[in-house]
Motif scaffolding. Structure first.
Motif, PDB file in Angstrom:
ATOM      1  N   ALA A  21       1.034  -0.980   0.055  1.00  0.00           N
ATOM      2  CA  ALA A  21      -0.207  -0.035   0.036  1.00  0.00           C
ATOM      3  C   ALA A  21       0.623   1.265  -0.323  1.00  0.00           C
ATOM      4  O   ALA A  21       0.285   1.986  -0.506  1.00  0.00           O
ATOM      5  CB  ALA A  21      -1.068   0.009   1.389  1.00  0.00           C
ATOM      6  N   GLY A  22       1.717   1.296   0.663  1.00  0.00           N
ATOM      7  CA  GLY A  22       2.482   2.363   0.884  1.00  0.00           C
ATOM      8  C   GLY A  22       3.225   2.581  -0.391  1.00  0.00           C
ATOM      9  O   GLY A  22       3.270   3.963  -1.216  1.00  0.00           O
ATOM     10  N   GLY A  23       3.488   1.523  -1.141  1.00  0.00           N
ATOM     11  CA  GLY A  23       4.951   1.237  -2.013  1.00  0.00           C
ATOM     12  C   GLY A  23       4.276   1.988  -3.276  1.00  0.00           C
ATOM     13  O   GLY A  23       4.582   2.705  -4.033  1.00  0.00           O
ATOM     14  N   LEU A  24       2.727   1.743  -3.376  1.00  0.00           N
ATOM     15  CA  LEU A  24       1.524   2.182  -4.719  1.00  0.00           C
ATOM     16  C   LEU A  24       1.214   4.161  -4.209  1.00  0.00           C
ATOM     17  O   LEU A  24       1.713   4.693  -5.433  1.00  0.00           O
ATOM     18  CB  LEU A  24       0.628   1.324  -4.549  1.00  0.00           C
ATOM     19  N   LEU A  25       1.655   3.993  -3.619  1.00  0.00           N
ATOM     20  CA  LEU A  25       1.489   5.327  -3.376  1.00  0.00           C
ATOM     21  C   LEU A  25       2.449   6.666  -3.241  1.00  0.00           C
ATOM     22  O   LEU A  25       2.502   6.622  -4.486  1.00  0.00           O
ATOM     23  CB  LEU A  25       0.827   5.933  -1.594  1.00  0.00           C
ATOM     24  N   ILE A  26       3.323   6.039  -2.965  1.00  0.00           N
ATOM     25  CA  ILE A  26       4.576   6.246  -3.338  1.00  0.00           C
ATOM     26  C   ILE A  26       5.047   5.910  -4.816  1.00  0.00           C
ATOM     27  O   ILE A  26       5.098   7.137  -5.358  1.00  0.00           O
ATOM     28  CB  ILE A  26       5.786   6.368  -2.845  1.00  0.00           C
ATOM     29  N   GLY A  27       4.218   5.116  -5.475  1.00  0.00           N
ATOM     30  CA  GLY A  27       4.781   5.203  -6.578  1.00  0.00           C
ATOM     31  C   GLY A  27       3.279   5.591  -7.937  1.00  0.00           C
ATOM     32  O   GLY A  27       4.124   6.321  -8.960  1.00  0.00           O
ATOM     33  N   ARG A  69      -6.324  15.858  -7.064  1.00  0.00           N
ATOM     34  CA  ARG A  69      -7.014  14.820  -6.801  1.00  0.00           C
ATOM     35  C   ARG A  69      -7.112  13.360  -7.468  1.00  0.00           C
ATOM     36  O   ARG A  69      -7.910  13.716  -8.278  1.00  0.00           O
ATOM     37  CB  ARG A  69      -8.341  15.398  -6.001  1.00  0.00           C
ATOM     38  N   LEU A  70      -7.004  12.181  -6.392  1.00  0.00           N
ATOM     39  CA  LEU A  70      -7.702  11.390  -7.648  1.00  0.00           C
ATOM     40  C   LEU A  70      -8.501  10.152  -6.347  1.00  0.00           C
ATOM     41  O   LEU A  70      -8.718  10.462  -5.424  1.00  0.00           O
ATOM     42  CB  LEU A  70      -6.145  10.272  -7.132  1.00  0.00           C
ATOM     43  N   LEU A  71      -9.822  10.156  -7.417  1.00  0.00           N
ATOM     44  CA  LEU A  71     -10.869   9.964  -6.787  1.00  0.00           C
ATOM     45  C   LEU A  71     -10.812   8.495  -6.412  1.00  0.00           C
ATOM     46  O   LEU A  71     -10.556   8.128  -5.243  1.00  0.00           O
ATOM     47  CB  LEU A  71     -11.810   9.459  -7.912  1.00  0.00           C
ATOM     48  N   ARG A  72      -9.975   7.932  -6.565  1.00  0.00           N
ATOM     49  CA  ARG A  72     -10.458   5.706  -6.507  1.00  0.00           C
ATOM     50  C   ARG A  72      -8.800   5.310  -6.887  1.00  0.00           C
ATOM     51  O   ARG A  72      -8.822   5.046  -7.871  1.00  0.00           O
ATOM     52  CB  ARG A  72     -11.185   5.330  -6.187  1.00  0.00           C
ATOM     53  N   ILE A  73      -7.904   4.635  -6.259  1.00  0.00           N
ATOM     54  CA  ILE A  73      -7.317   4.178  -5.760  1.00  0.00           C
ATOM     55  C   ILE A  73      -7.640   2.145  -6.733  1.00  0.00           C
ATOM     56  O   ILE A  73      -8.141   1.980  -4.825  1.00  0.00           O
ATOM     57  CB  ILE A  73      -5.699   4.373  -5.752  1.00  0.00           C
ATOM     58  N   THR A  83      -7.141  -0.444  -1.608  1.00  0.00           N
ATOM     59  CA  THR A  83      -7.696   0.976  -2.078  1.00  0.00           C
ATOM     60  C   THR A  83      -8.007   1.737  -1.530  1.00  0.00           C
ATOM     61  O   THR A  83      -7.973   2.015  -0.086  1.00  0.00           O
ATOM     62  CB  THR A  83      -9.975   0.371  -1.721  1.00  0.00           C
ATOM     63  N   ALA A  84      -7.268   2.703  -1.848  1.00  0.00           N
ATOM     64  CA  ALA A  84      -7.593   4.182  -1.630  1.00  0.00           C
ATOM     65  C   ALA A  84      -8.601   4.851  -2.066  1.00  0.00           C
ATOM     66  O   ALA A  84      -8.634   4.897  -3.451  1.00  0.00           O
ATOM     67  CB  ALA A  84      -5.606   5.015  -2.191  1.00  0.00           C
ATOM     68  N   ASP A  85      -9.181   5.884  -1.363  1.00  0.00           N
ATOM     69  CA  ASP A  85     -10.346   7.084  -1.406  1.00  0.00           C
ATOM     70  C   ASP A  85      -9.848   7.922  -0.821  1.00  0.00           C
ATOM     71  O   ASP A  85      -9.450   8.519  -0.452  1.00  0.00           O
ATOM     72  CB  ASP A  85     -11.361   6.529  -0.452  1.00  0.00           C
ATOM     73  N   ASP A  86     -10.557   9.539  -2.302  1.00  0.00           N
ATOM     74  CA  ASP A  86      -9.359  10.700  -2.015  1.00  0.00           C
ATOM     75  C   ASP A  86      -8.228  11.047  -1.999  1.00  0.00           C
ATOM     76  O   ASP A  86      -7.987  11.820  -0.673  1.00  0.00           O
ATOM     77  CB  ASP A  86     -10.553  11.402  -0.908  1.00  0.00           C
ATOM     78  N   VAL A 106      -3.810  10.856   2.546  1.00  0.00           N
ATOM     79  CA  VAL A 106      -5.269  10.131   2.080  1.00  0.00           C
ATOM     80  C   VAL A 106      -6.845  10.054   3.058  1.00  0.00           C
ATOM     81  O   VAL A 106      -5.949   9.779   3.894  1.00  0.00           O
ATOM     82  CB  VAL A 106      -4.681   8.952   1.599  1.00  0.00           C
ATOM     83  N   ALA A 107      -7.963  10.043   2.858  1.00  0.00           N
ATOM     84  CA  ALA A 107      -8.791  10.237   3.302  1.00  0.00           C
ATOM     85  C   ALA A 107      -9.553   8.830   3.503  1.00  0.00           C
ATOM     86  O   ALA A 107      -9.228   9.015   5.152  1.00  0.00           O
ATOM     87  CB  ALA A 107     -10.055  10.828   2.674  1.00  0.00           C
ATOM     88  N   ARG A 108      -8.739   7.848   3.002  1.00  0.00           N
ATOM     89  CA  ARG A 108      -9.164   5.745   3.236  1.00  0.00           C
ATOM     90  C   ARG A 108      -8.442   5.777   2.658  1.00  0.00           C
ATOM     91  O   ARG A 108      -8.680   5.544   1.113  1.00  0.00           O
ATOM     92  CB  ARG A 108     -11.285   5.568   3.209  1.00  0.00           C
ATOM     93  N   LEU A 109      -8.235   4.610   3.253  1.00  0.00           N
ATOM     94  CA  LEU A 109      -6.955   3.290   2.957  1.00  0.00           C
ATOM     95  C   LEU A 109      -7.826   2.081   3.593  1.00  0.00           C
ATOM     96  O   LEU A 109      -6.970   1.837   4.402  1.00  0.00           O
ATOM     97  CB  LEU A 109      -5.322   3.526   3.027  1.00  0.00           C
ATOM     98  N   ALA A 110      -7.783   1.212   2.856  1.00  0.00           N
ATOM     99  CA  ALA A 110      -8.594   0.479   2.815  1.00  0.00           C
ATOM    100  C   ALA A 110      -7.781  -0.882   2.573  1.00  0.00           C
ATOM    101  O   ALA A 110      -7.376  -1.184   0.969  1.00  0.00           O
ATOM    102  CB  ALA A 110      -9.742  -0.366   2.579  1.00  0.00           C
ATOM    103  N   VAL A 111      -6.748  -2.270   3.705  1.00  0.00           N
ATOM    104  CA  VAL A 111      -6.087  -2.852   2.832  1.00  0.00           C
ATOM    105  C   VAL A 111      -6.997  -4.539   3.301  1.00  0.00           C
ATOM    106  O   VAL A 111      -7.254  -4.526   4.883  1.00  0.00           O
ATOM    107  CB  VAL A 111      -4.524  -3.430   3.298  1.00  0.00           C
TER     108      VAL A 111
END
Length: 797
Positions: A21-27, A69-73, A83-86, A106-111
């Motif tokens: 999850a962290g690597g995804l955001l940094i990437g 703003r990235l709505l959803r990943i 899943t990352a939202d907002d 990141v407003a919401r991050l779900a693993v």
């Protein structure tokens, strides 16, 4: 990693998911300023393989002047979904041109675990923590709402995470399956590699956290130092992970370790660690508890050492436990140590000791234990249900293949000795002069046990040669031989099945009797009966089950036996007795009993009868014997064991009058035979006769009284009667017989005949009443026999 557990693998998978999850955001941040932002949605699926992901989709808005703003990943990798939202990327144009962002929020991050996770990989090198912080293209990364869900483990967590130039921080409130419940986890990592970890129940104060660990990730090693105080849900987490049965207690201690990373196959050889452990534990069912645990341990140069002491309570019995680990070479698996176990309240001599050594593929344990009077007293105080007292010692050696194979029980080899004495507290059962040697081979126990078993007045010197005893799943099976000391060994088998609660015993026994049997087996034997000779052979086949109780059969063969009951002696006794038992009671099968001679003072020969019965009743049938030259038959009757009572008729046929008169001494002789019936009543085993009648068979016979006894005594009527009986030819002889339980015999005799030498042989009619005490008479006859036998022996010698 060798030695990892399922819990370790689950923890590693969750850690990799968070790292992804962290690597995804940094990437994504890197991609955002490395290409045109409005192309990310189109290029995201193609970026997935380069980021180590199985799938990646992004929905985004057009970037603004100071933010994007990235709505959803959505990403998937290794059975996990992220899943990352907002997601908000904040920047200034100048910083963006320099490849930097001000903040990623990141407003919401779900693993979530979405499927089977990949198998745990071998641990790789430690990350360059300082380089990771330096490479971060943002000053701040914040995750406002972080959730983790692992359905297969019943685990869920909710919290937040942040990362900046100073630290990476994580705070999670986790929910574990029952009985663990809720726990809070906080962690922090700084650019210099220092980390702090804390695990505590919700709302615990910082100083009251059960687990606090600090350490450093230093490139080639991990250094850890901290303390823990486990109880409640934190202890339950450890218990569930290790598979310990439900219970409660506390564990606290310290740890200080330096472990090379990655560990590698030989990494443990250069690890250094030490720690302490203290606490208490009690099983939920109360069957087991540990209190006052104190332990310390150390690991250096690949060898683990330590010592521990505790009080162990097992079903109410308190034991003091001390253990020493002299060494355990982790790489090679060799080691040695010792364990001591003492009973609370007993002397130091009442203890068990075990020294163990592991060398190569064999674990050897040498055991020694002793239990004396003080130890038995301590057992009685701690566990009243545990019977007995005495003085026992045991020693032996056990050898076990290592590591333990699947059939470990069958692979164990052991041998030892046992000696001493034991008795139960009620003094109803005891074993004296106990000596045993035992061996365990191929999953079975064997050996020889000798000792004197004392039960009440019984004292039996037994020898048991155990050929094989096994138990599996609670089922027990045993076979071997047994017997009294000096007797030939006889076979036995025994078994027990826990599924039915059924137990069986099959055994035989043989004894050649060469002296008083009961007198030799029963101390203080004073009863006036015993078996003194002959051969006894027993055959037992018994079964016990909860529904029907004890049943089966017991056979006893008597061959050539001799014995006595009171003053009555018997010899040449033979019988095949068989007793059958079931839920309704025990029954003696009808069988023939024979005796060559039964001699109460008057020999009874060739005795035979049919004996059977059940419960408190014996049945006698077809009883007959030879007596005084004639025959005696008994009517069939029942004998009640409870009160020694019975009623039967004795029919006498052709009894020799000469032998009857001889009982009165040498002054009386005669010819003729007598027959008749005697109604006998037994009460409390004492016989009596009422209304018995005897009569001489026609044509009668002759009665002669010795002249010395018939000499005149000065009474005319008596002188005439005695003179007439000197040679009295009788034609009728009848007698009414009465016998009292006291032993007094009364004979009312009617005698008709004549003496040719008296009054020209005219007919004479006698009415005589004779009284005699039979026990006194029989005793006098026995005395005469003893005197005669003594004279004969002297003459012979």
């Amino acid at each position: 990693m060798p030695g990892s557990t399922a819990s370790d693998r689950r923890t590693g998978r969750l850690g990799r998911a968070l790292a992804w999850a962290g690597g995804l955001l940094i990437g994504l941040v890197a991609a955002a300023y490395a290409m045109l932002p409005w192309g990310v949605s189109l290029l995201a699926p193609r970026l997935a393989p380069t980021l180590g992901l199985d799938a990646l989709t992004v929905r985004t808005e057009r970037p603004g002047w100071r933010g994007w703003r990235l709505l959803r990943i959505d990403a998937a990798a290794g059975g996990w979904r992220i899943t990352a939202d907002d997601v908000h990327l904040g920047y200034t144009p100048l910083e963006l041109l320099r490849g930097r962002l001000q903040r990623v929020a990141v407003a919401r991050l779900a693993v979530d675990q979405s499927g089977p996770a990949d198998a745990a990989a071998e641990p790789g090198p430690l990350p360059d923590v300082a380089g990771l912080f330096a490479a971060l293209p943002t000053r701040q990364l914040d995750v406002t709402a972080l959730t983790v869900h692992v359905p297969a483990a019943g685990f869920a967590a909710r919290g937040s995470a942040s990362m900046g130039g100073d630290s990476l921080a994580l705070a999670l409130g986790a929910t574990f399956p029952a009985p663990v419940g809720d726990l809070d986890l906080t962690a922090e990592l700084t650019p210099d590699g220092a980390f702090r970890l804390q695990l505590a129940p919700p709302n615990a104060t910082a100083g009251g956290a059960p687990v606090r660990v600090e350490g450093t990730l230093a490139g080639d090693h991990v250094a850890v130092a901290g303390r823990f105080a486990l109880q409640g849900p934190v202890l339950d987490l450890l218990r569930v992970a290790t598979g310990v049965a439900p219970g409660s207690g506390r564990l606290e201690g310290t740890v200080d370790a330096r472990v090379p990373w990655p560990p590698g196959p030989d990494g443990v050889a250069v690890a250094d660690a030490k720690g302490t452990l203290a606490g208490d534990w009690r099983a939920a069912d109360g069957s087991f508890a540990v209190s006052s645990l104190q332990a310390e341990w150390g690991l250096a140069a690949g060898e683990l050492t330590g010592r521990a002491a505790a009080t162990v309570v097992v079903t109410g019995l308190r034991l003091g436990l001390r253990a020493t680990l002299e060494r355990w070479t982790l790489a090679a698996g060799d080691g040695a140590g010792a364990v001591e176990l003492g009973i609370d309240g007993a002397t130091p001599a009442d203890a068990a000791e075990m020294a163990w050594q592991l060398a190569g593929d064999t674990l050897t344990m040498k055991v020694r234990a002793a239990l004396g009077a003080a130890g038995w007293a301590a057992l009685a105080a701690a566990a009243p249900a545990l019977p007995g007292e005495g003085d026992l010692s045991v020693s032996g050696e056990v050898r076990v293949p290592w590591p333990l194979p699947d059939d470990a029980i069958a692979a164990v080899a052991a041998a030892g000795i046992l000696a001493g004495q034991w008795r139960d507290r009620a003094a109803d059962l005891a074993v004296e002069r106990l000596a045993a040697d035992w061996q365990w081979r191929q999953g079975a126990l064997a050996g020889q046990v000798a000792g004197t078993v004392i039960a009440g007045d019984l004292q039996a010197p037994l020898v048991v040669d155990l050929a094989r005893l096994t138990w599996s799943g609670g089922a027990v099976a045993a076979s071997g031989t047994w017997g009294l000391a000096g007797d030939p060994p006889a076979p036995f088998t025994a078994g027990y099945r826990p599924d039915s609660g059924r137990a069986t015993v099959r055994a035989a026994a043989q004894r050649d009797v060469r002296g008083p049997l009961l007198g030799s087996l029963l101390k203080n034997w004073r009863e006036p009966y015993d078996l003194t000779g002959g051969r006894l052979q027993a055959d037992v086949d018994l079964t016990w089950d909860p529904a029907g109780g004890l049943g089966g059969r017991v056979g006893l063969r008597v061959d050539g036996a001799a014995g006595f009951a009171g003053a009555t002696e018997a010899s040449g006794i033979s019988a095949d007795l068989m007793v059958d038992g079931d839920a309704a009671g025990w029954t003696l099968r009808p069988t023939t009993v024979r005796a060559a001679v039964v001699d109460p003072g008057v020999p009874v020969t060739d005795l035979a009868l049919r004996l059977g019965g059940s419960g408190e009743r014996l049945t006698v049938a077809d009883a007959e014997a030879r007596l005084l030259g004639g025959r005696a038959r008994l009517s069939d009757f029942d004998y009640r064991l409870a009160d020694g009572s019975a009623r039967f008729d004795v029919t006498l046929v052709d009894v020799d009058l000469a032998r009857v008169l001889a009982l009165e001494g040498e002054h009386f002789t005669g010819t003729g035979t007598l027959s008749g019936t005697l109604p006998v009543t037994l009460a409390d085993n004492l016989p009596s006769v009422a209304g018995g009648r005897m009569a001489a068979a026609p044509p009668g016979g002759v009665i002669r009284v010795a002249p010395a006894l018939a000499a005149g005594i000065g009474q005319p009527g008596l002188d005439f009667a005695l003179r007439a009986l000197q040679n009295f030819a009788y034609t009728e002889l009848e007698a009414d017989v009465d016998y009292a339980a006291s032993g007094d015999l009364t004979l009312a005799v009617q005698l008709k005949g004549r003496n040719p030498e008296v009054e020209s042989g005219r007919p004479i009619h006698y009415n005589l009443t004779l009284r005699e005490n039979v026990p006194v008479l029989l005793e006098s006859l026995r005395l005469q026999d003893r005197v005669t036998e003594g004279i004969e022996r002297r003459v012979t010698n």
